[in-house]
Design a protein around this motif. Sequence first.
Motif, short mmCIF file in Angstrom:
data_model
loop_
_atom_site.label_atom_id
_atom_site.label_comp_id
_atom_site.label_asym_id
_atom_site.label_seq_id
_atom_site.Cartn_x
_atom_site.Cartn_y
_atom_site.Cartn_z
N SER A 1 -112.24 19.09 39.82
CA SER A 1 -111.29 18.58 40.80
C SER A 1 -110.78 17.20 40.40
N ASP A 2 -109.61 16.85 40.87
CA ASP A 2 -109.05 15.52 40.60
C ASP A 2 -109.93 14.43 41.18
N LYS B 1 -112.81 13.89 38.76
CA LYS B 1 -112.36 13.19 37.55
C LYS B 1 -112.13 11.71 37.82
N GLU B 2 -111.60 11.38 38.98
CA GLU B 2 -111.40 9.97 39.34
C GLU B 2 -112.74 9.28 39.52
N LYS C 1 -108.18 22.02 34.79
CA LYS C 1 -108.21 22.25 36.25
C LYS C 1 -109.55 22.79 36.75
N LYS D 1 -108.81 15.73 30.61
CA LYS D 1 -108.32 15.22 31.90
C LYS D 1 -107.31 16.16 32.55
N ASN D 2 -106.68 17.03 31.78
CA ASN D 2 -105.71 17.98 32.33
C ASN D 2 -106.33 19.32 32.72
#
Length: 76
Positions: free
Chosen positions: A43-44, A47-48, A40, A37-38
């Motif tokens: 993209s965030d 992941k969401e 990079k 989850k960390n």
Amino acid sequence: MGGANNICSDKTGTLTKNQMTVTRFWGEGKIVDKFDKNDKTLSDNFKELLGWAVALNSDAQPKVRKAGFDQIGNKT
């Protein structure tokens, strides 16, 4: 579980232990061998979306405990 194309054996305990581990997936135009989850590289937003997709496509009912959680229902 619309994307699970190949579940052929039980060497990893998928059926007997009621646990399944994703070892590789396709996301954002590339193969991802290890999800962190960390990390990079994804993209965030992706992941969401992935988190929501997993949560909404599962009927597992985790029960929170002090030392973690217990899964009730379909764990895979």
